[in-house]
Design a protein around this motif. Structure first.
Motif, PDB file in Angstrom:
ATOM      1  N   GLY A 315       0.816  -1.215   0.000  1.00  0.00           N
ATOM      2  CA  GLY A 315       0.000   0.000   0.000  1.00  0.00           C
ATOM      3  C   GLY A 315       0.849   1.264   0.000  1.00  0.00           C
ATOM      4  O   GLY A 315       0.321   2.376   0.019  1.00  0.00           O
ATOM      5  N   LEU A 316       2.170   1.103   0.002  1.00  0.00           N
ATOM      6  CA  LEU A 316       3.085   2.250   0.024  1.00  0.00           C
ATOM      7  C   LEU A 316       3.897   2.272  -1.253  1.00  0.00           C
ATOM      8  O   LEU A 316       4.046   1.247  -1.916  1.00  0.00           O
ATOM      9  N   SER A 317       4.408   3.453  -1.555  1.00  0.00           N
ATOM     10  CA  SER A 317       5.152   3.567  -2.811  1.00  0.00           C
ATOM     11  C   SER A 317       6.310   4.550  -2.675  1.00  0.00           C
ATOM     12  O   SER A 317       6.211   5.548  -1.972  1.00  0.00           O
ATOM     13  N   VAL A 719      -2.041  13.105  -1.801  1.00  0.00           N
ATOM     14  CA  VAL A 719      -1.437  13.149  -0.472  1.00  0.00           C
ATOM     15  C   VAL A 719      -2.522  13.057   0.592  1.00  0.00           C
ATOM     16  O   VAL A 719      -3.680  13.381   0.380  1.00  0.00           O
ATOM     17  N   ASN A 720      -2.034  12.647   1.711  1.00  0.00           N
ATOM     18  CA  ASN A 720      -2.841  12.361   2.866  1.00  0.00           C
ATOM     19  C   ASN A 720      -3.132  13.595   3.702  1.00  0.00           C
ATOM     20  O   ASN A 720      -4.081  13.641   4.455  1.00  0.00           O
ATOM     21  N   SER A 721      -2.198  14.545   3.562  1.00  0.00           N
ATOM     22  CA  SER A 721      -2.196  15.681   4.473  1.00  0.00           C
ATOM     23  C   SER A 721      -1.483  16.824   3.779  1.00  0.00           C
ATOM     24  O   SER A 721      -0.604  16.590   2.932  1.00  0.00           O
ATOM     25  N   GLU A 725       5.430  16.255   5.056  1.00  0.00           N
ATOM     26  CA  GLU A 725       6.226  15.247   5.754  1.00  0.00           C
ATOM     27  C   GLU A 725       5.338  14.108   6.240  1.00  0.00           C
ATOM     28  O   GLU A 725       5.672  12.939   6.099  1.00  0.00           O
ATOM     29  N   LEU A 726       4.189  14.489   6.784  1.00  0.00           N
ATOM     30  CA  LEU A 726       3.222  13.462   7.209  1.00  0.00           C
ATOM     31  C   LEU A 726       2.739  12.645   6.026  1.00  0.00           C
ATOM     32  O   LEU A 726       2.630  11.420   6.084  1.00  0.00           O
ATOM     33  N   ALA A 727       2.452  13.346   4.946  1.00  0.00           N
ATOM     34  CA  ALA A 727       1.928  12.670   3.760  1.00  0.00           C
ATOM     35  C   ALA A 727       2.937  11.685   3.189  1.00  0.00           C
ATOM     36  O   ALA A 727       2.580  10.640   2.655  1.00  0.00           O
ATOM     37  N   SER A 728       4.203  12.030   3.301  1.00  0.00           N
ATOM     38  CA  SER A 728       5.251  11.167   2.749  1.00  0.00           C
ATOM     39  C   SER A 728       5.529   9.969   3.641  1.00  0.00           C
ATOM     40  O   SER A 728       5.597   8.837   3.174  1.00  0.00           O
TER      41      SER A 728
HETATM   42  C1  LIG Z   1      -2.501   8.829   6.025  1.00  0.00           C
HETATM   43  O1  LIG Z   1      -2.733   9.549   7.201  1.00  0.00           O
HETATM   44  C2  LIG Z   1      -3.141   8.775   8.279  1.00  0.00           C
HETATM   45  C3  LIG Z   1      -3.423   9.716   9.431  1.00  0.00           C
HETATM   46  O2  LIG Z   1      -3.334  11.042   9.078  1.00  0.00           O
HETATM   47  C4  LIG Z   1      -2.094   7.782   8.639  1.00  0.00           C
HETATM   48  O3  LIG Z   1      -2.555   6.982   9.679  1.00  0.00           O
HETATM   49  C5  LIG Z   1      -1.787   6.935   7.458  1.00  0.00           C
HETATM   50  O4  LIG Z   1      -0.720   6.055   7.731  1.00  0.00           O
HETATM   51  C6  LIG Z   1      -1.436   7.782   6.283  1.00  0.00           C
HETATM   52  N1  LIG Z   1      -1.263   6.965   5.106  1.00  0.00           N
HETATM   53  C7  LIG Z   1      -0.177   6.942   4.397  1.00  0.00           C
HETATM   54  C8  LIG Z   1      -0.155   6.039   3.180  1.00  0.00           C
HETATM   55  O5  LIG Z   1       0.778   7.590   4.685  1.00  0.00           O
END
Ligand SMILES: *[C@@H]1O[C@H](CO)[C@@H](O)[C@H](O)[C@H]1NC(C)=O
Ligand SMILES: *[C@@H]1O[C@H](CO)[C@@H](O)[C@H](O)[C@H]1NC(C)=O
Ligand SMILES: *[C@@H]1O[C@H](CO)[C@@H](O)[C@H](O)[C@H]1NC(C)=O
Ligand SMILES: *[C@@H]1O[C@H](CO)[C@@H](O)[C@H](O)[C@H]1NC(C)=O
Ligand SMILES: *[C@@H]1O[C@H](CO)[C@@H](O)[C@H](O)[C@H]1NC(C)=O
Ligand SMILES: *[C@@H]1O[C@H](CO)[C@@H](O)[C@H](O)[C@H]1NC(C)=O
Ligand SMILES: *[C@@H]1O[C@H](CO)[C@@H](O)[C@H](O)[C@H]1NC(C)=O
Ligand SMILES: *[C@@H]1O[C@H](CO)[C@@H](O)[C@H](O)[C@H]1NC(C)=O
Ligand SMILES: *[C@@H]1O[C@H](CO)[C@@H](O)[C@H](O)[C@H]1NC(C)=O
Ligand SMILES: *[C@@H]1O[C@H](CO)[C@@H](O)[C@H](O)[C@H]1NC(C)=O
Ligand SMILES: *[C@@H]1O[C@H](CO)[C@@H](O)[C@H](O)[C@H]1NC(C)=O
Length: 867
Positions: A315-317, A719-721, A725-728
């Motif tokens: 699920g990661l890339s 991106v997630n956020s 940095e969080l998104a990565s």
């Molecule tokens: C996306 O964000 C959530 C929480 O903000 C985090 O739990 C999750 O691991 C993130 N997903 C990825 C692929 O980074």
């Protein structure tokens, strides 16, 4: 597999591109081969020959794309994400569906109502350019009929450095010229059918052992193939140059490292050799899980990651969201992402020949033959009809039979063949019969049983049927009024003795030797063969039958040479044939040859040595204490016949050998020299890197769209956020290009052209392909039967470090009895050059050169000095 872009800054600039956590080990082992940096990654050339129109269409398309859409195109959706073995993200806004990338080099893997073609190696044995092309075209048509956009073949890596290498049969021949011509024709065939071909695996991917961490080996990193510059050019890269020159749309980088830098982020390999020197304009995709870094692989020249996830189903890339982030945070220049998208779309348009992007749907699922099931196989989501069982075979069975028969090599014939209504035909051996569980009983053909018609691994296809030698020969025998008995066993010796020791028996013994890809182990063979002998008691079987029957004919189905030393000259063995891996029409094809319906003219695409040691280079089976196994290509350009010739070692049957039911005479060698202007090294600069379109710097625009449904473990560009940095989630997040990328890795300045490159010509400096000499001779059929003769043109370049002779051209000529046909071969500048490592260019040295026309590498019939 914990690998990151980040740590590489600790280990100096060139290793930045390797970027693995284990790189520290390398500090202690600096004696190991290293790869020099080559940056920045070359951008496309709008004037590249054959790509001009495609470039303009790609530019129109890519200029409309958003950053997310570009990322989608470069990143696979993850293992089992969609129907094909690999798929990119889609661009729904612009009407482009997800691209389907699918195996294999001999048919379509894992589906139904497709054909199973002869292997590449068997096809090479025809030495027939037209058949190379026709096979490519037929495979391309079948792929297109299933909705495939990129067919993952043909193969020039492995080239066949070691005869035991597990995947040699997927490619063509250890000779770079035979392979190069087969690559070019196959590429043209596949692409003329509207499907992008993929030249793979770049490069040095010569064995299965240690190609990846995690195949059960206790190693830290994949094997490193350490290849010197001259050997790279004159041997391993040569057929890739031919593929590039033929306009191949994609290239797959390999699992192994080259000089201790992973192939998929080796900048010297991808930027330096492939894109700069050869002027490759298409896209580089990773082998499945062969990418180990994010930004580092992008600047080293990778254009597409497959299947998209870091490891299957994570699920990661390394790309996907990370690539989006890398552009937004300024680490990866936008031009590099644009260039990836340009290369993919240009290959797409070039091959389709139209600006229209509306593709036929994909009508099969690789993961199941069930008609209904989840379209997102890994996520088990989207239940619907996923297999439409479209029959794409047309009349390809005729071509398959023709290639298999024409690729069969008659190694020995003491008058036993052709057969003519034999009184009693006895067919012996498991290899003549069916697999009792069916021809497709083992996934990816990973088992033994019945006649061998393809090896195992991803380079396979399901058989629509498999005509066994037993079935075809029995039908022929009945037609002729012969008596017929078969004993489809290698071990029922008493029964076999009773059958073959009768009066007037013609015994045909079928034997085999198999190999395949390293993820499957068969009879203890982890892809690579453990030995070069026949499988399943084949040698004992042959020796026993020959001791009982004075007319014993041996047919070998194999993935390469086997040791015949013990029995080939047995007086009761009256004929030996190599039938390779013939595909679905196996039995019909061997019947055609045994009965003279096809007069054999196949030529061995490799050497049959007397011993395993005779080959020199061998598979590295034991890493010793090396945490990163090192495979040093110390034999240089001397593999296969070049090695045997250099050491004057005994061979049983030499490279290029093969007999006919008629005879040919060679006369009147003529060499015509052409007036060609002197070689001019390429000079000048590229344009600066272009960008196509703008992208928003508002991070909110890159978030998953409101209400977007995410399939489980599927790779998206979003991106997630807005906190990048969080998104990565990159544990080494925050490093700037200056901190971890080599100098100039992100430069967009005009770059100097390499002297050996072509300014606007894919394949290298176009003058390398100038024809300097035409070589002709008269070939007469002096026998009583119509037949084909494969005339082989060899050169001796005469230098102390040059092989004794090297194949440079060939032609398969059809000649009627008494008739004379003119052979015409060409010698290009490249054919007469060696690679000068100091000059970094091809040069023609002063040594006395010779030209030979031969029936094989050791039967040189006519020769002359080249003036
Ligand atoms: C996306 O964000 C959530 C929480 O903000 C985090 O739990 C999750 O691991 C993130 N997903 C990825 C692929 O980074
Ligand atoms: C390959 O070469 C390296 C460096 O020259 C050497 O340390 C290593 O032992 C060699 N490996 C093999 C298998 O010969
Ligand atoms: C590998 O190392 C050899 C020896 O130093 C060098 O000649 C060659 O160019 C290198 N190749 C690559 C791809 O780095
Ligand atoms: C990316 O591709 C996926 C399908 O693979 C699709 O659902 C999504 O809409 C695409 N995103 C963009 C921005 O085109
Ligand atoms: C980004 O790449 C790093 C490795 O470089 C990886 O650890 C991380 O999970 C990736 N992030 C996503 C969202 O896939
Ligand atoms: C074998 O063939 C010869 C010549 O055709 C014949 O004379 C002889 O009878 C045959 N033997 C048998 C057992 O058929
Ligand atoms: C070579 O390997 C094959 C396949 O595993 C096996 O059947 C055969 O017995 C082996 N030969 C020898 C001499 O061990
Ligand atoms: C050849 O076959 C005959 C039977 O036809 C047998 O008598 C003889 O011993 C065999 N020759 C050898 C060398 O095994
Ligand atoms: C960024 O985009 C979001 C969503 O489209 C919007 O609400 C916000 O105002 C934008 N921010 C800026 C600074 O333009
Ligand atoms: C930019 O993003 C990439 C990919 O996530 C990451 O590897 C890198 O460390 C980031 N660089 C900066 C300066 O934030
Ligand atoms: C970087 O590029 C500049 C300008 O093209 C060049 O002069 C310099 O030698 C390059 N540096 C390296 C390390 O390649």
């Amino acid at each position: 597999m914990k690998l990151a872009v980040g740590l590489a800054c600790l280990v100096g600039s060139h290793l930045a591109a390797t970027g693995s956590l284990k790189s520290k080990a390398k500090l202690e082992k600096r004696a190991w081969a290293t790869s020099e940096p080559s940056y920045p990654s070359p951008w496309m050339n709008p004037n590249a020959a054959g790509w001009e129109q495609a470039y303009q269409w790609a530019k129109d398309f890519v200029s409309q794309m958003t950053l997310l859409e570009k990322v989608n195109l470069t990143t696979g959706v993850g293992w089992e994400g969609e129907q094909c073995v690999g798929q990119t993200g889609a661009i729904p806004r612009l009407g482009l569906r997800s691209l389907c990338l699918h195996d294999s080099p001999l048919g379509i893997r894992g589906t139904d109502y497709n054909s199973a073609f002869p292997s590449g190696q068997t096809t090479a044995a025809t030495w027939d350019r037209t058949l190379f092309y026709k096979r490519g075209y037929a495979m391309g048509k079948e792929a297109r009929g299933k909705g495939i956009n990129v067919l993952l073949g043909p193969v020039a890596g492995p080239l066949g450095r070691m005869p035991a290498g597990g995947r040699n049969w997927e490619g063509f021949s250890p000779d770079p010229v035979l392979t190069g011509i087969a690559m070019a024709e196959t590429v043209k065939g596949i692409q003329d059918a509207g499907v992008i071909a993929c030249a793979k695996h770049l490069i040095g991917d010569e064995q299965e052992h240690f190609r990846q961490v995690g195949d059960g080996f206790d190693i830290d990193e994949s094997l490193s193939s350490n290849i010197d510059d001259r050997t790279m050019h004159e041997l391993y890269l040569w057929p890739f140059a031919d593929a590039v020159r033929a306009g191949v749309g994609s290239v797959m980088c390999a699992y192994n490292q080259v000089n201790n830098s992973y192939s998929c982020h080796n900048s010297k390999l991808l930027n330096g050799l492939l894109k700069n020197e050869l002027g490759f304009q298409g896209f580089v995709m990773s082998d499945w899980q062969a990418q180990h870094t994010g930004v580092a692989s992008a600047v080293a020249g990778l254009d597409m990651t497959m299947p998209g996830d870091t490891v299957f189903n994570s699920g990661l890339s390394f790309w996907g969201a990370n690539l989006t982030v890398a552009v937004l945070n300024g680490t990866l220049p936008a031009y590099r992402l644009d260039d990836m998208a340009m290369r993919i779309m240009a290959a797409f348009f070039k091959v389709r020949g139209t600006q229209d992007v509306d593709l036929d749907p994909i009508n099969f699922s690789f993961w199941t033959l069930d008609t209904y099931g989840p379209i997102h196989w890994g996520a088990k989501e989207g239940h619907q009809q996923i297999n439409f069982h479209v029959d794409v075979r047309e009349d390809h069975s005729r071509l398959i039979r023709e290639i298999a028969a024409k690729g069969t090599v008659l190694l020995k014939n003491e008058g036993a063949l052709p057969l003519d209504k034999p009184k009693f035909l006895a067919v012996i051996g498991e290899d003549a019969g069916p697999n009792h569980n069916g021809p497709n009983s083992c996934d990816d053909r990973g088992c033994v049983g019945g006649t061998l018609a393809m090896g195992w691994g991803s380079g396979t296809a399901n058989f629509p049927y498999l005509v066994t030698p037993d079935a075809a020969l029995q039908a022929q025998a009945i037609k002729d009024g012969s008596r017929y008995e078969s004993v489809l066993s290698n071990h029922a010796m008493e029964t076999i003795r009773k059958v073959v020791s009768q009066d007037n028996v013609t015994a045909v013994v079928f034997v085999n030797a198999n190999s395949g890809e390293g993820y499957i182990t068969v009879d203890g063979n982890r892809g690579d063969r453990n030995n070069l002998t026949l499988w399943n008691g084949g040698d004992e079987l042959i020796k026993n039958v020959a001791s009982w029957c004075s007319n014993t004919i041996v047919v070998i189905h194999s993935v390469g040479p086997v040791l015949l030393t013990d029995w080939y000259d047995h007086p009761n063995i009256t004929a030996i044939l190599w039938a390779g891996l013939p595909g679905q029409e196996s039995g019909n094809a061997i019947t055609d040859v045994l009965y003279g319906k096809v007069n054999p003219a196949g030529r061995s695409p490799f050497t049959w040595g007397a011993t395993r040691e005779g080959y020199g280079a061998d598979v590295l089976y034991d890493p010793d204490d090396a945490r990163v196994p090192q495979q040093n290509f110390t034999e240089g350009v001397f593999i296969d016949y070049r090695y045997f010739d250099k050491h004057n070692t005994r061979v049983i049957y030499e490279f290029g050998h093969g007999l006919s039911y008629t005879t040919f005479e060679y006369r009147n060698l003529q060499i015509q020299k052409h007036n060609v202007s002197a070689y001019i090294p390429t000079t000048g600069l590229t344009e600066p890197a272009p960008t196509f379109g703008e992208h928003s710097t508002n991070y909110s625009d890159y978030l998953y769209p409101e209400g977007f449904h995410r399939a489980n473990r599927y790779i998206y560009p979003y991106v997630n956020s807005t906190d990048l940095e969080l998104a990565s989630g990159d544990p080494y997040y925050g490093q700037t290009a200056d901190q971890f990328l080599p100098p100039n890795a992100t430069s967009s300045d005009p770059q100097p052209l390499l002297r050996s490159s072509g300014k606007n010509s894919p394949g290298g400096n176009p003058q390398l392909y100038d024809v300097l000499y035409t070589v002709t001779a008269d070939i007469t059929n002096t026998g009583a039967l119509e037949g084909d003769e494969v005339v082989q043109l060899y050169v001796s370049l005469g230098g102390p470090d040059d092989p004794k002779v090297m194949l440079r051209d060939f032609a398969r000529l059809h000649i009627k009895p008494g008739e004379t046909v003119k052979f015409e071969g060409k010698l290009t500048r490249r054919d007469l050059s060696t690679w000068d490592v100091t000059l970094q260019d091809w040069v023609i040295r002063d040594h006395t050169k010779m030209v030979f026309l031969g029936k094989s590498s050791r039967k040189l019939v006519l020769g002359a000095l080249l003036n």
